[in-house]
Design an enzyme around this catalytic site. Structure first.
Site, short mmCIF file in Angstrom:
data_model
loop_
_atom_site.label_atom_id
_atom_site.label_comp_id
_atom_site.label_asym_id
_atom_site.label_seq_id
_atom_site.Cartn_x
_atom_site.Cartn_y
_atom_site.Cartn_z
N SER A 177 5.42 -7.25 6.79
CA SER A 177 5.98 -6.54 7.93
C SER A 177 4.94 -6.63 9.04
CB SER A 177 6.20 -5.08 7.52
OG SER A 177 6.59 -4.31 8.64
N LYS A 224 9.01 -10.10 8.37
CA LYS A 224 9.79 -9.05 9.04
C LYS A 224 9.02 -8.64 10.28
CE LYS A 224 9.89 -4.09 8.00
NZ LYS A 224 10.08 -3.09 6.92
N LYS A 283 8.85 -5.92 13.64
CA LYS A 283 9.34 -4.67 14.19
C LYS A 283 9.96 -4.97 15.54
CE LYS A 283 7.89 -1.77 11.03
NZ LYS A 283 8.79 -0.84 10.33
N ASP A 307 13.12 -4.92 11.81
CA ASP A 307 13.18 -3.49 11.48
C ASP A 307 13.07 -2.71 12.79
OD1 ASP A 307 13.00 -0.93 10.48
OD2 ASP A 307 11.23 -1.29 9.24
N GLU A 312 17.04 -3.93 9.75
CA GLU A 312 16.73 -2.68 9.04
C GLU A 312 16.82 -1.49 9.99
OE1 GLU A 312 13.03 -3.20 6.92
OE2 GLU A 312 12.78 -1.05 6.60
N ASP A 370 16.81 2.16 5.51
CA ASP A 370 15.51 2.65 5.05
C ASP A 370 15.52 4.18 5.23
OD1 ASP A 370 12.83 3.41 4.83
OD2 ASP A 370 12.01 1.91 6.17
N LYS A 430 11.73 2.98 -0.87
CA LYS A 430 10.34 3.42 -0.77
C LYS A 430 10.22 4.59 -1.71
CE LYS A 430 9.44 2.04 3.98
NZ LYS A 430 9.60 2.48 5.38
N GLY A 478 7.16 -0.64 2.25
CA GLY A 478 5.75 -0.25 2.24
C GLY A 478 5.51 0.82 3.29
O1 OSB Z 1 9.89 1.21 8.40
O2 OSB Z 1 9.23 -0.03 6.82
C1 OSB Z 1 8.97 0.77 7.72
C2 OSB Z 1 5.17 1.22 8.01
C3 OSB Z 1 5.09 2.57 8.32
C4 OSB Z 1 6.26 3.28 8.48
C5 OSB Z 1 7.49 2.66 8.32
C6 OSB Z 1 7.58 1.32 7.97
C7 OSB Z 1 6.39 0.59 7.86
C8 OSB Z 1 6.36 -0.82 7.59
C9 OSB Z 1 5.07 -1.34 7.01
O3 OSB Z 1 7.23 -1.60 7.89
C10 OSB Z 1 5.19 -1.91 5.67
C11 OSB Z 1 3.83 -2.17 5.10
O4 OSB Z 1 3.29 -3.23 5.38
O5 OSB Z 1 3.30 -1.30 4.37
MG MG Z 2 11.68 0.31 7.69
#
Ligand code: OSB
Ligand code: MG
Length: 371
Positions: free
Chosen positions: A135, A161, A163, A188, A213, A238, A262, A290
């Protein structure tokens, strides 16, 4: 299992690189770790709550008193037969799933070590290696994002992925697809859009994404079903999924085709397994999300990812992407083929480096039965 004591610690760990989402930028983590001493073994859990109440209402500061005043006393009051018992024990406390998960997962961890069994087997896993994705947060410029993607592809990761948010979406997707037309790519939004933006969101279809996402509100399922009807791209939920009932409703309503599990967001391993099973019943794949975890949470994500319906690469990646020094040994490493191997070692297969935990600890408190 008799729980002799529960120790809560807050550790501070600076990230190697800031992580930015549509709701903000994190440069350093404040992580709550839980350790449970039970019949001569120690189990560890990590609370994945963020530094502020932005991803979810829970945050580092809210988890501490919730564990201290409510959850830890419930665990210490009488014996448990297994990690699976925790959810019922905690049921009177509404919400606070990340705080609950930190404790429940520490109990599972201790249970696996007591039985000299790998945690993944105790959870019902079967996979012997797990596929990994990354991510990648919002960067200062699209060029910096392209550089990051290049690095992660070279490391072997099987899914990228990124953001997205209004102003950092179609423009960057165009640049990515111009350079890599074939890679497995997803986005995401962390709830950055509304249903008024359907026409804009329909433009994402042109980029052949594996999924989008959480495009809409964190507390919504129903309106995602409307959006899913208007899109070709699969929606993955999510934030909206807190338990197996949510997952069942979302899949039945057509609000998503994929679920990000998660373990912290849903309150622990037992609920995560239930969501996994519900999704399998709907023939919908899941993957492991994550939360910028330290090695403790990361090793639990790896164990969970061995369940059969974790069919898509997760946001479970190498320790070194986050930390100069992780608090487990060995650190999490990803092989050049983008997978993490699963061993038969008891517990998580990773040892907590307690001297390093001590070094990073800023506060610590131990709770015992009757105190
Ligand atoms: O939405 O998946 C998410 C990190 C912090 C809060 C929300 C998210 C995330 C990530 C990071 O996408 C995933 C990672 O590399 O741990
Ligand atoms: Mg997410």
């Amino acid at each position: 299992m008799k729980i002799d004591s529960i120790t809560l610690r807050e550790i501070h760990m600076p990230l190697v690189h800031f992580f930015e989402t549509s709701f903000g930028r994190v440069t350093s983590r404040r992580i709550l770790l839980v350790s449970i001493d039970s019949e001569g073994v120690r189990g560890w859990g990590e609370c994945v709550a963020g530094e502020g109440p932005f991803f979810s209402p829970e945050w580092t500061e809210s988890a501490w008193p919730t564990i201290k005043h409510y959850l830890a006393p419930l665990l210490l009051q009488s014996e448990l037969s297994s990690g699976r018992d925790c959810a019922a024990r905690f049921a009177r406390v509404r919400g606070h799933r990340m705080a609950k998960a930190a404790l429940e997962n520490a109990v599972w961890d201790a249970e696996a070590r007591q039985q000299q069994q790998p945690l993944w087997k105790l959870l019902g896993g079967t996979r012997r290696d797990i596929p990994c994705g990354v991510s990648i947060g919002i960067q200062d410029t699209p060029e910096l994002l392209l550089q990051k993607i290049e690095t992660e592809l070279a490391a072997g990761y099987r899914r990228i992925k990124i953001k997205v948010k209004p102003g950092w979406d179609l423009n960057v997707l165009e640049k990515i697809r111009a350079r890599w037309s074939e890679i497995v790519l997803s986005v995401d939004a962390n709830s950055a859009y509304t249903l008024d933006e359907v026409e804009h969101l329909r433009k994402f279809d042109a980029f052949h994404l594996l999924m989008i996402e959480q495009p809409l509100w964190d507390d919504d399922i129903y309106l995602h079903a409307r959006l899913q009807k208007a899109l070709q791209t699969a929606i993955c939920l999510d934030e909206s999924i807190h338990n197996a009932r949510d997952a069942d409703f979302a899949l039945e309503a057509g609000a998503c085709r994929i679920i990000n599990i998660k373990v912290g967001r849903v309150g622990g391993f037992s609920e995560a397994i239930k969501i996994h099973d519900v999704a399998l019943h709907h023939n919908a794949p899941v993957w492991c999300g994550g939360m910028l975890e330290s090695g403790v949470g990361r090793s639990h994500n790896i164990a969970l990812s061995t369940l059969e319906n974790f069919r898509l690469p997760g946001d479970v990646s190498a320790s070194k992407r986050y930390w100069k020094q992780d608090i487990i040994e060995p650190e999490v490493e990803v092989r050049p083929d983008g997978t993490i191997p699963i061993t038969d070692a008891p517990g998580t297969g990773y040892q907590v480096r307690e001297e390093l935990v001590r070094k990073f600890t800023v506060r610590e408190e131990t709770f015992r039965a009757g105190k």
